[in-house]
Scaffold this active site. Structure first.
Site, PDB file in Angstrom:
ATOM      1  N   LEU A 143       0.822  -1.205   0.000  1.00 19.12           N
ATOM      2  CA  LEU A 143       0.000   0.000   0.000  1.00 19.12           C
ATOM      3  C   LEU A 143       0.857   1.255   0.000  1.00 19.12           C
ATOM      4  CD1 LEU A 143      -2.900  -0.809   2.494  1.00 19.12           C
ATOM      5  CD2 LEU A 143      -2.936  -0.868   0.017  1.00 19.12           C
ATOM      6  N   CYS A 144       1.995   1.193  -0.695  1.00 20.43           N
ATOM      7  CA  CYS A 144       2.832   2.381  -0.762  1.00 20.43           C
ATOM      8  C   CYS A 144       3.143   2.761  -2.199  1.00 20.43           C
ATOM      9  CB  CYS A 144       4.116   2.191   0.046  1.00 20.43           C
ATOM     10  SG  CYS A 144       4.910   0.621  -0.179  1.00 20.43           S
ATOM     11  N   GLY A 145       2.233   2.525  -3.088  1.00 18.81           N
ATOM     12  CA  GLY A 145       2.435   2.945  -4.465  1.00 18.81           C
ATOM     13  C   GLY A 145       3.553   2.158  -5.114  1.00 18.81           C
TER      14      GLY A 145
END
Lengths: 378, 140
Positions: A143-145
């Site tokens: 979930l950090c790109g």
């Protein structure tokens, strides 16, 4: 006198207790005499004829809107948590300053006492490079790109470059994401898998340093490169490669193109706000390297003291890289969650519009049915 | 009582920052005791124990290498890592020490040897620290 109201059928238009459809302000209704007078298009109905289908659509839309609203709350919260953690990462860097400052001062003074012939320290030995250890620092969570992907892509790039010039390599992977990536690719030689954790302490840095120290001093590798993301901006994420070992006796920090930065220059990152939005500032802090006044007695030979200093330097470099990597990961997560929140807001808006339209259509339909049914006169 | 300023700093935190009356360092050329108004000195530290005396009480800290700088009644010690004897469990320290000893005998190859010996030294430092701490009465 009105007969019993018959709803839901194509009806003859008539008046109900003296009220005509027109006087009720209903559009799209033909005056009395015509059959099938209700034009569904005019009231914005696009699907379904009976009210039952409309109700089911409405409930679905309501549920979807609630889901999107919840998701938005979660992504908003995650963004703020990430922002708070960046501050903590910042503090960790600041806490590490006393150590690096004092180390640099002493390094400078010890080097002043040394002549080049004296230096024969394992950690500084420059050998012809046959094998390189690449330390790849990724994150533990998703979930950090594109954060983890950028690093792994850069690692693959570097490995391809090395293959081309005929240098063999081995990977030291830090971080769960990198670990699972390399585990799924057994063709890439990996020396060690390590975990990074959320708040890197000197224990984690020491574990990495031990491994690299052993690899380098045993001459299994001739060079160690560190691949991580520096915390430069909240939007951009550019991994860099530093040459970690061999160390220069003066403690310079070099990247693989040979650009070196003095040990006394330290760059610290800071998360601040600019115009109401988060932004990152980097400031270069230069440590004053003054020659010690007076006679400073060296208990051991300067070379021996340097031998004690350089592992400390190695440790602090690794710790710094871990801290920067965590900060970059958190910034990437902030960004990703921000985008997700924005998307959720947009989705909620369009769903709400659709919901309201259907709701209004349903109400209008019911009114029309009632009116039509009630104006059947016998 | 005469004291000097003593700071023990690790890469991620400051471990000790206060005044002390005496400090005993384990250097790679032997034990060195420092009293107030010592001459300027710079020495490397081995993986071993550091003893600090404050108010007639000795506290013992296991340090994993570093260096010490004595200058103008101000001592700065930089260490890779440090553990106060109070936080070390005697049983656990003994077990780990024995484990590292067996690892050294089983070590195969230069790299493993280096690693194993390093771990052995560290385990020994921890064990020595807790044993010394018990002797001084500041740890259990």
């Amino acid at each position: 006198m009105a007969s019993s109201i018959a709803c839901g059928s194509a009806l003859k238009m008539a008046t109900f207790e003296g009220l005509s459809a027109k006087s009720l302000g209903l559009r799209g209704v033909e005056p009395a005499g015509s059959v099938d007078v209700l034009t569904w298009e005019s009231v914005g109905r696009r699907e379904g004829r009976g009210s039952s289908i409309v109700t089911a659509g409405l409930k679905d839309l309501r549920d979807r809107i609630a889901t999107v609203k919840n998701t938005q709350k979660i992504t908003d919260a995650m963004k703020l948590v990430a922002a708070a953690k960046v501050r903590r990462a910042q503090e960790a860097v600041v806490n590490g300053r006393p150590f690096s400052e004092n180390l640099v001062k002493v390094l400078f003074n010890v080097n002043e006492q040394l002549t080049t012939e004296d230096i024969d320290i394992p950690l500084t030995t420059v050998r012809p490079v046959k094998k390189i250890a690449i330390v790849v620092i990724t994150g533990d969570r998703g979930l950090c790109g594109g954060f983890n992907n950028y690093i792994l892509k850069k690692a693959e790039q570097r490995m391809a470059e090395l293959r081309e010039i005929g240098v063999s390599y081995t990977v030291v992977s830090i971080g769960k994401k990198g670990n699972s990536y390399f585990r799924r690719r057994p063709q890439i030689p990996v020396d060690r898998f390590l975990d990074a954790g959320n708040a890197p302490t000197t224990k984690e840095a020491q574990a990495v340093a031990d491994e690299l120290f052993a690899l380098f001093v045993s001459e299994e590798v001739d060079k160690v490169e560190l691949l991580y993301t520096r915390f430069v901006s909240l939007i951009k994420s550019d991994p860099i490669i530093h040459t970690l070992l061999p160390l220069s006796p003066q403690g310079e920090v070099c990247d693989i193109s040979g650009n070196c930065v003095d040990a006394a220059d330290d760059e610290m990152f800071r998360l601040t706000t600019k115009d109401g939005k988060f932004s990152v500032e980097r400031e270069t802090v230069r440590t004053e390297t003054v020659k010690f006044s007076g006679v400073l007695m060296f208990e051991q030979e300067p070379v021996q003291i340097l031998d004690a200093l350089l592992p400390l330097y190695l440790n602090s470099q690794i710790l710094r890289a871990l801290q920067e990597s965590i900060a970059s990961e958190l910034a990437a997560r902030m960004n990703a969650m921000n985008n997700a929140s924005d998307n959720a807001a947009d989705l909620k808006k369009s769903l709400s519009i659709s919901y309201n339209r259907q709701r209004q259509a349903k109400i209008t339909g019911e009114i029309l049915e009632i009116v039509a049914g009630s104006t059947v006169t016998v | 009582m005469d004291t000097f300023r003593l700071r023990v700093i690790a890469p991620d935190r400051i471990i000790f920052d206060s005044r002390a009356a005496e400090v005993i360092l384990a250097t790679n050329t032997g034990l060195v005791g420092i009293l107030p108004n010592h001459a300027p000195l710079l020495t490397g530290l081995d993986i071993g124990i550091l003893k600090i005396r404050t108010n007639e009480l000795w506290s013992v800290v296991a340090v994993m290498g570093g260096f010490a700088m004595v200058h103008d009644n101000d001592i700065t010690i930089l260490v890779n890592e440090a553990e106060n004897a109070k936080e070390i469990n005697l049983q656990e320290a003994q077990e780990i020490f024995q484990l590292t000893q067996t690892k050294v005998s089983q070590a195969d190859g230069r790299k493993e040897n280096i690693e194993a010996n390093l771990n052995l030294k560290r385990a020994k430092a921890r064990l020595d620290a807790i044993q010394e701490g018990i002797k001084e009465g500041t740890a259990s």
